[in-house]
Design an enzyme around this catalytic site. Structure first.
Site, PDB file in Angstrom:
ATOM      1  N   GLU A 166       0.799  -1.228   0.000  1.00 43.18           N
ATOM      2  CA  GLU A 166       0.000   0.000   0.000  1.00 43.18           C
ATOM      3  C   GLU A 166       0.833   1.279   0.000  1.00 43.18           C
ATOM      4  O   GLU A 166       0.517   2.235  -0.710  1.00 43.18           O
ATOM      5  CB  GLU A 166      -0.964   0.006   1.206  1.00 43.18           C
ATOM      6  CG  GLU A 166      -2.167  -0.914   1.037  1.00 43.18           C
ATOM      7  CD  GLU A 166      -1.910  -2.355   1.461  1.00 43.18           C
ATOM      8  OE1 GLU A 166      -0.740  -2.759   1.599  1.00 43.18           O
ATOM      9  OE2 GLU A 166      -2.910  -3.073   1.651  1.00 43.18           O
TER      10      GLU A 166
HETATM   11  C1  LIG Z   1      -6.922  -3.286   1.165  1.00 43.52           C
HETATM   12  C2  LIG Z   1      -6.240  -2.022   0.897  1.00 43.52           C
HETATM   13  C3  LIG Z   1      -5.471  -1.750  -0.029  1.00 43.52           C
HETATM   14  C4  LIG Z   1      -5.038  -2.630  -1.110  1.00 43.52           C
HETATM   15  O1  LIG Z   1      -5.292  -3.800  -1.215  1.00 43.52           O
HETATM   16  S1  LIG Z   1      -4.107  -1.804  -2.271  1.00 43.52           S
HETATM   17  C5  LIG Z   1      -3.767  -3.002  -3.513  1.00 43.52           C
HETATM   18  C6  LIG Z   1      -2.491  -3.705  -3.263  1.00 43.52           C
HETATM   19  N1  LIG Z   1      -2.191  -4.534  -4.414  1.00 43.52           N
HETATM   20  C7  LIG Z   1      -1.147  -4.342  -5.206  1.00 43.52           C
HETATM   21  O2  LIG Z   1      -0.306  -3.479  -4.998  1.00 43.52           O
HETATM   22  C8  LIG Z   1      -1.016  -5.302  -6.365  1.00 43.52           C
HETATM   23  C9  LIG Z   1      -0.934  -4.558  -7.662  1.00 43.52           C
HETATM   24  N2  LIG Z   1      -0.685  -5.509  -8.741  1.00 43.52           N
HETATM   25  C10 LIG Z   1       0.562  -5.962  -9.022  1.00 43.52           C
HETATM   26  O3  LIG Z   1       1.540  -5.643  -8.371  1.00 43.52           O
HETATM   27  C11 LIG Z   1       0.665  -6.875 -10.202  1.00 43.52           C
HETATM   28  O4  LIG Z   1      -0.406  -6.625 -11.063  1.00 43.52           O
HETATM   29  C12 LIG Z   1       0.687  -8.378  -9.831  1.00 43.52           C
HETATM   30  C13 LIG Z   1      -0.509  -8.816  -8.980  1.00 43.52           C
HETATM   31  C14 LIG Z   1       2.004  -8.703  -9.115  1.00 43.52           C
HETATM   32  C15 LIG Z   1       0.656  -9.201 -11.155  1.00 43.52           C
HETATM   33  O5  LIG Z   1       1.677  -8.763 -12.023  1.00 43.52           O
HETATM   34  P1  LIG Z   1       1.709  -9.243 -13.544  1.00 43.52           P
HETATM   35  O6  LIG Z   1       2.892  -8.584 -14.169  1.00 43.52           O
HETATM   36  O7  LIG Z   1       1.596 -10.715 -13.606  1.00 43.52           O
HETATM   37  O8  LIG Z   1       0.355  -8.689 -14.192  1.00 43.52           O
HETATM   38  P2  LIG Z   1      -0.047  -7.171 -14.543  1.00 43.52           P
HETATM   39  O9  LIG Z   1       0.561  -6.215 -13.571  1.00 43.52           O
HETATM   40  O10 LIG Z   1       0.202  -6.932 -15.988  1.00 43.52           O
HETATM   41  O11 LIG Z   1      -1.617  -7.209 -14.257  1.00 43.52           O
HETATM   42  C16 LIG Z   1      -2.566  -7.686 -15.213  1.00 43.52           C
HETATM   43  C17 LIG Z   1      -3.740  -6.748 -15.156  1.00 43.52           C
HETATM   44  O12 LIG Z   1      -4.277  -6.789 -13.831  1.00 43.52           O
HETATM   45  C18 LIG Z   1      -4.398  -5.454 -13.338  1.00 43.52           C
HETATM   46  N3  LIG Z   1      -4.291  -5.430 -11.877  1.00 43.52           N
HETATM   47  C19 LIG Z   1      -3.391  -6.059 -11.121  1.00 43.52           C
HETATM   48  N4  LIG Z   1      -3.609  -5.791  -9.832  1.00 43.52           N
HETATM   49  C20 LIG Z   1      -4.671  -4.960  -9.790  1.00 43.52           C
HETATM   50  C21 LIG Z   1      -5.378  -4.308  -8.732  1.00 43.52           C
HETATM   51  N5  LIG Z   1      -5.048  -4.470  -7.435  1.00 43.52           N
HETATM   52  N6  LIG Z   1      -6.411  -3.528  -9.053  1.00 43.52           N
HETATM   53  C22 LIG Z   1      -6.792  -3.349 -10.337  1.00 43.52           C
HETATM   54  N7  LIG Z   1      -6.161  -3.938 -11.387  1.00 43.52           N
HETATM   55  C23 LIG Z   1      -5.117  -4.730 -11.113  1.00 43.52           C
HETATM   56  C24 LIG Z   1      -3.242  -4.718 -13.997  1.00 43.52           C
HETATM   57  O13 LIG Z   1      -3.445  -3.323 -13.952  1.00 43.52           O
HETATM   58  C25 LIG Z   1      -3.282  -5.293 -15.397  1.00 43.52           C
HETATM   59  O14 LIG Z   1      -4.318  -4.648 -16.090  1.00 43.52           O
HETATM   60  P3  LIG Z   1      -4.116  -4.293 -17.655  1.00 43.52           P
HETATM   61  O15 LIG Z   1      -5.332  -3.499 -18.009  1.00 43.52           O
HETATM   62  O16 LIG Z   1      -4.046  -5.637 -18.343  1.00 43.52           O
HETATM   63  O17 LIG Z   1      -2.835  -3.520 -17.775  1.00 43.52           O
HETATM   64  C26 LIG Z   1      -6.551  -0.845   1.886  1.00 43.52           C
HETATM   65  C27 LIG Z   1      -6.869  -1.136   3.320  1.00 43.52           C
HETATM   66  O18 LIG Z   1      -6.332  -2.036   3.969  1.00 43.52           O
HETATM   67  O19 LIG Z   1      -7.680  -0.348   3.856  1.00 43.52           O
END
Ligand SMILES: C/C(=C\C(=O)SCCNC(=O)CCNC(=O)[C@H](O)C(C)(C)COP(=O)(O)OP(=O)(O)OC[C@H]1O[C@@H](n2cnc3c(N)ncnc32)[C@H](O)[C@@H]1OP(=O)(O)O)CC(=O)O
Length: 264
Positions: A135
């Site tokens: 985060e």
């Molecule tokens: C709960 C609280 C806060 C949170 O949870 S904040 C979110 C934390 N999550 C992250 O930081 C993960 C972000 N994602 C990544 O780091 C990577 O995507 C991955 C999971 C490691 C996978 O990597 P990879 O290279 O295999 O794939 P892509 O990055 O190309 O992803 C494909 C596609 O998926 C989309 N995407 C991935 N994660 C998310 C997400 N969290 N939300 C929305 N979309 C996501 C990515 O953007 C790609 O989309 P395309 O359109 O294809 O580019 C707060 C509290 O506690 O209050």
């Protein structure tokens, strides 16, 4: 319409799979609502003895849907708070479910995905899984998931992971107590079945009481959890609409490094 979760019963075991593989099972409002309702239903259903939570596709869950979160920036802080409270309610429902729960961690778990793992009684993951409380790299904090994660891995580990956002592997997740077991992918289902067989030998009422007892003894009273969730939802709501939060979310979604202003 494609559902954001899949539910299947195998005997008395309810398997719930997060089903947004195209975004690594990130959770938006639809998934949060469906999963909360499914858990509440499993909790009340006398035919269900245990719940297994897993992800479809390559990942367990990439946490909160960052597209959804960014879109919410045009909503008021109060609406963002309500939105975060719904995620907090999901975590609380899972943590206090009166049935044993197993996280079948089939792949990566980030942010709120780590929260889901932490809320389960038993967590079994594949050796190749990666984890991160990422985060801060997004200009946010692990807010509503924090009590659940801290209870699972302890304050010392949580402080380091919260402030660095560092990624870690499955053996490290095992070492810090997020996972109970880490296995090669081809052994994941056998490991889950072995855990289910152990669970099936216990009395269901005693099991539910034992779970609540353990949480109470650790100071995690459900009645306190609701108040804590409200505070944490208010914190994350402020950050979601802040300049830093918007920069972090925008940078991730446009696949560029974040440009932070100097802290004031
Ligand atoms: C709960 C609280 C806060 C949170 O949870 S904040 C979110 C934390 N999550 C992250 O930081 C993960 C972000 N994602 C990544 O780091 C990577 O995507 C991955 C999971 C490691 C996978 O990597 P990879 O290279 O295999 O794939 P892509 O990055 O190309 O992803 C494909 C596609 O998926 C989309 N995407 C991935 N994660 C998310 C997400 N969290 N939300 C929305 N979309 C996501 C990515 O953007 C790609 O989309 P395309 O359109 O294809 O580019 C707060 C509290 O506690 O209050």
């Amino acid at each position: 319409m494609t559902r954001s979760i899949q539910i299947a019963d195998q005997g008395s075991v309810r398997r719930i799979a997060l089903n947004r593989p195209q975004v690594h099972n990130a959770f938006d409002d639809g998934l949060i609502a469906e999963l909360t309702a499914a858990l509440e239903q499993a909790g009340k259903d006398n035919a269900v003895r245990a719940v297994v939570l897993t992800g479809e596709g390559a990942s367990f869950s990439a946490g909160a849907d960052l597209n959804w979160m960014r879109g919410m920036a045009s909503a008021s802080e109060a609406e963002n708070r309500e939105d975060s409270l719904r995620l907090a309610t999901l975590m609380r429902t899972l943590q206090y479910l009166p049935k044993p729960t197993i996280a079948r961690v089939n792949g990566a778990a980030y942010g709120g995905g780590v929260g889901l793992v932490a809320c389960c009684d038993i967590a079994i993951g594949v050796e190749s899984a990666r984890f991160g409380l990422t985060e801060v790299k997004l200009g946010l904090v692990p807010a509503v998931i924090s009590p659940y994660v801290i209870h699972a891995i302890g304050l010392r580990q949580a402080r380091r992971l919260f402030v660095t956002g560092e990624l870690f592997d499955a053996p490290t997740a095992l070492q810090i107590g997020l996972l109970h077991q880490c296995v090669p992918a081809e052994q994941l289902d056998d490991a889950v079945d072995t855990a289910l067989a152990l669970l099936s030998k216990a009395g269901p009422v005693a099991q539910a009481q034992a779970k609540q007892l353990a949480l109470r003894m650790a100071g995690a009273h459900e009645t306190h959890a609701e108040a804590i969730d409200r505070e944490n939802a208010a914190l994350i709501a402020r950050l979601r609409v802040s300049e830093e939060g918007q920069e972090g979310l925008g940078a991730f979604l446009s696949k560029r490094p974040a440009a932070w202003s100097t802290a004031s």
